[in-house]
Every structure is written in structure tokens, then in C-alpha cells.
Design an enzyme around this catalytic site. Structure first.
Site, PDB file in Angstrom:
ATOM      1  N   PRO A 137       0.828  -1.209   0.000  1.00  0.00           N
ATOM      2  CA  PRO A 137       0.000   0.000   0.000  1.00  0.00           C
ATOM      3  C   PRO A 137       0.859   1.255   0.000  1.00  0.00           C
ATOM      4  O   PRO A 137       1.967   1.264   0.555  1.00  0.00           O
ATOM      5  CB  PRO A 137      -0.811  -0.119   1.299  1.00  0.00           C
ATOM      6  N   ASP A 138       0.345   2.304  -0.647  1.00  0.00           N
ATOM      7  CA  ASP A 138       1.037   3.580  -0.521  1.00  0.00           C
ATOM      8  C   ASP A 138       0.676   4.183   0.840  1.00  0.00           C
ATOM      9  O   ASP A 138       0.084   3.530   1.687  1.00  0.00           O
ATOM     10  CB  ASP A 138       0.694   4.511  -1.685  1.00  0.00           C
ATOM     11  N   PHE A 139       1.007   5.448   1.031  1.00  0.00           N
ATOM     12  CA  PHE A 139       0.820   6.032   2.354  1.00  0.00           C
ATOM     13  C   PHE A 139      -0.439   6.879   2.455  1.00  0.00           C
ATOM     14  O   PHE A 139      -1.193   6.751   3.416  1.00  0.00           O
ATOM     15  CB  PHE A 139       2.042   6.885   2.729  1.00  0.00           C
ATOM     16  N   ARG A 140      -0.694   7.738   1.476  1.00  0.00           N
ATOM     17  CA  ARG A 140      -1.682   8.781   1.676  1.00  0.00           C
ATOM     18  C   ARG A 140      -2.985   8.617   0.901  1.00  0.00           C
ATOM     19  O   ARG A 140      -3.880   9.439   1.033  1.00  0.00           O
ATOM     20  CB  ARG A 140      -1.067  10.150   1.335  1.00  0.00           C
ATOM     21  N   ASN A 210      11.456   4.916  -1.506  1.00  0.00           N
ATOM     22  CA  ASN A 210      10.939   3.643  -1.009  1.00  0.00           C
ATOM     23  C   ASN A 210      12.004   2.869  -0.248  1.00  0.00           C
ATOM     24  O   ASN A 210      13.191   2.948  -0.556  1.00  0.00           O
ATOM     25  CB  ASN A 210      10.418   2.796  -2.174  1.00  0.00           C
ATOM     26  N   ASP A 212      11.432  -0.549   0.172  1.00  0.00           N
ATOM     27  CA  ASP A 212      11.103  -1.956  -0.112  1.00  0.00           C
ATOM     28  C   ASP A 212      12.192  -2.686  -0.891  1.00  0.00           C
ATOM     29  O   ASP A 212      12.153  -3.910  -1.026  1.00  0.00           O
ATOM     30  CB  ASP A 212       9.763  -2.064  -0.840  1.00  0.00           C
ATOM     31  N   HIS A 229      15.695   7.258   1.708  1.00  0.00           N
ATOM     32  CA  HIS A 229      15.211   7.009   3.070  1.00  0.00           C
ATOM     33  C   HIS A 229      15.749   5.705   3.645  1.00  0.00           C
ATOM     34  O   HIS A 229      15.164   5.146   4.573  1.00  0.00           O
ATOM     35  CB  HIS A 229      13.683   7.030   3.091  1.00  0.00           C
TER      36      HIS A 229
END
Length: 365
Positions: A137-140, A210, A212, A229
Site C-alpha cells: 500500500p502507498d501512504f496517503r 521507497n 522496499d 530514506h
């Protein structure tokens, strides 16, 4: 949302990030604010002082009658905001502009294909949206990660990635981390498209927000990839800073027990994956690479990013004004800066259309 901590964090995992830490940009969530809210004018004067004044005023209030913790938190947030403003102002003063205007020479999907045909130094900025097709899932978005965190009763959704909150309650983060352990997902068509750019000698750098690791799994080489990040490759003790491969704590993460350092055995020795939380510095390598790449790039693709997390979202405002900017995203982002072409919708569909126009194999990459 801004969160800070007096101690330096792990940054991007570089060992040489200990010098001049106060001047380096830290990761911060702009909370959905327009990018112009912390802009500077052409002379470098801050035009986004409302937020700074609010932080200062609330800090004074906390000092008069509020909690000591509140005062410290506001002071930390103010220091982070100052660092971000200094970096952004420096970028804008260098170019004597506030916003990036649209180029008139590139307007259509076919123009983008022609651009990529002749380009040799493409910067690709990627966000969580390119991994949605992989099952992450994305965040927003409406069904994104932040909408699923009610069970934790967090003070805010972003608190899961706040270094100060993590020190008091790391459990929410480790539940999230369990879902992203290496080998859990397969790269998408968009990840493979970035690899295809690399294979054809066109990729200068993929700056990914990302954690991941799917860009690397798709085959993007370390020299063409910067994980802004951090990643789930390594982890470090918050107390003694002993570093281990994440594989050393994978069993604990899967079992949902908090991994503790076996070297210092300190009660505060939580072993935290080397990803950058809000309030932690991105490290010197981010700025060094961006400064060098800015002088070389001939096109910028922004894929699947909300452009709401600083300082990575400031990249598009620092590119030379004659470098084409192309957006592949579900919605328009990045105002007040103007993209030359916006390919709105699913990222995989957009790269599939570009692949056809470029004459590359459907499974390119």
C-alpha cells in the site's frame, strides 16, 4: 508534521555522515502543504515564516506554562525547519527563481518518448505509488497505509516513522517492517522500466523514497540508485550503534518481538533498521549526488510520489529550468512547480505506453 531528536540518527547508512550534521537536511513530512509554503524569494528571503512563527510561539507557550517535553519537541521541530529552509533557500537563490515554469517544447506522450530516445542522463524520482501494483500500500491514498493504523492509536499516522515516537513505542513500526522483509514482493513493470533505462545507457540516477528494495531487486545497480530514506538491508542499535544485517533480526521481526542489541544488552538498545525516520538526517551522500547530477541530467521523471516529504520533494525545484520534467502519477503534485507533461493514472500503464512508442520489448528490463 515535523519531528526531531537531539541525537543523530542512522541517516542513509553512510559511515561518513557524522560531520556538520546540523546543516544537513532532515526528513520531514510537509503535511500535505503546498511546496511554496516554505519557499524563498529570489533574494533568499523566507516567505514561509508563518509555520516558523507558529512553532516559535508554541515553544514560548510551552516554556511559560506547558510541559518541558512540549518545549523540547517544538525546539527540535524548529531546528529541523531551519535546516530545511536553509537548504531550500540556497537552492532557490542559486537559480534566482521561486517556481519552475512549464517548457513549451514538450507536451504529449509522444514528446516524452522522443525525449527518452535522445536522453542520456535521466534522473528518476520514485515514491510509494510505483509499488502499489506489487501489493504494497502507498501512504496517503484513501486505502493507503496511514488509513490502516487505527488499531495503534497513534498520535498521528506519521508517528510510526517518527524517531522520537519509535524510541518510546517501536511496535507499530516493526509490524509494518514485517510486511516489507526482503523476498516478500516482486518488482512491477515500472521498476523494470527503470532497469530498461539503465540497460540502454540512459539512467543517471534513481532517487527512491521507497524502502522496499524493489528497484534493486529489479536490477538497478548501486551506482545508479540512491535509497534516500534508507533500506531494510542493515540495522543498528540505538544505544551503541552496533550494525548487523537485517537477516540477523529477521526472525524477531517475523515473530513480532522487539529486536534488542546482543552487544550492549542495554534496555534502550533497540535494533532499528537503517531507514530514515522523520527527524533524522538523509546524510551527506544525498546532497553530494544531487549536486553532481544536477549539472548532468537532461530529463527528470517523477513516478508514484506525492512529493510531500522533504527534502526529496525539493529536487524538482532545484533542477535547471531547461531540463524537462515528466510526471507519472495518479494525481497532479508538486505545485507551484509545473511539469511539462503529466501522465496521470496507473504508473504501469503509462510506462507500457512509453515502451510501445520507444519500440522496446514489452518486458523491457
Amino acid at each position: 508534521m515535523l519531528a526531531g531528536d537531539d541525537e543523530e540518527g542512522c541517516g542513509d547508512g553512510d559511515d561518513d555522515d557524522d560531520d556538520d550534521s546540523g546543516a544537513r537536511p532532515r526528513r520531514a513530512d510537509t503535511g500535505g502543504e503546498d511546496l511554496n509554503d516554505v519557499d524563498a524569494d529570489a533574494d533568499g528571503n523566507d516567505s514561509g515564516t508563518r509555520g516558523a512563527d507558529a512553532l516559535t510561539d508554541s515553544g514560548r507557550a510551552a516554556g511559560r506554562g506547558g510541559s518541558t517535553f512540549g518545549a523540547r519537541t517544538n525546539a527540535r521541530a524548529w531546528r529541523i525547519l531551519q535546516s530545511l529552509m536553509m537548504w531550500r533557500n540556497k537552492c532557490l537563490v542559486a537559480e534566482k527563481r521561486v517556481t519552475r515554469p512549464k517548457l513549451t517544447s514538450i507536451n504529449t506522450l509522444e514528446d516524452v518518448a522522443a525525449l527518452l530516445t535522445r536522453a542520456r542522463n535521466v534522473i528518476v524520482l520514485t515514491g510509494a505509488g510505483i509499488s502499489v501494483a506489487c501489493g504494497i500500500p502507498d501512504f496517503r491514498s484513501e486505502n493507503g497505509l496511514y488509513s490502516m493504523l487505527g488499531e495503534y492509536q497513534l498520535p498521528s499516522p506519521q508517528a510510526m516513522f517518527d524517531i522520537a515516537y519509535f524510541r518510546t513505542n517501536p511496535a507499530p513500526f516493526f509490524k509494518f517492517a514485517r510486511e516489507l522483509l526482503p523476498g516478500s514482493y516482486t518488482p512491477s513493470a515500472t521498476h523494470r522500466f527503470i532497469k530498461a533505462l539503465q540497460d540502454r545507457g540512459k539512467l543517471l540516477r534513481n532517487y527512491t523514497q521507497n524502502i522496499d528494495g524493489l528497484e534493486r531487486e529489479a536490477g538497478v545497480l548501486p551506482e545508479h540508485l540512491h535509497q534516500c530514506h534508507g533500506s531494510l538491508d542493515t540495522a543498528r542499535c540505538l544505544r551503541c550503534e552496533h550494525r548487523v544485517p537485517v537477516s540477523d533480526i529477521e526472525a524477531e521481526i517475523r515473530a513480532q518481538t522487539i529486536p534488542m542489541c546482543k552487544i550492549c544488552n542495554h534496555p534502550d538498545g533497540v535494533v532499528k533498521p537503517d531507514i530514515v525516520f522523520f527527524g533524522e538526517p538523509l546524510g551527506r551522500r544525498f546532497m553530494d549526488l544531487l549536486t553532481a547530477d544536477r549539472a548532468r541530467c537532461d530529463a527528470v521523471l517523477v513516478m508514484g510520489s506525492s512529493l510531500k516529504v522533504a527534502p526529496v520533494n525539493l529536487i524538482i525545484g532545484w533542477m535547471p529550468r531547461d531540463v524537462p520534467l515528466v510526471l507519472l502519477n495518479r494525481e497532479t503534485v508538486g505545485q507551484p512547480h509545473a511539469f511539462d507533461v503529466e501522465l496521470l493514472g496507473d504508473c504501469d500503464a503509462a510506462v507500457a505506453a512509453l515502451t510501445r512508442l520507444l519500440g522496446w520489448p514489452a518486458d523491457a528490463g
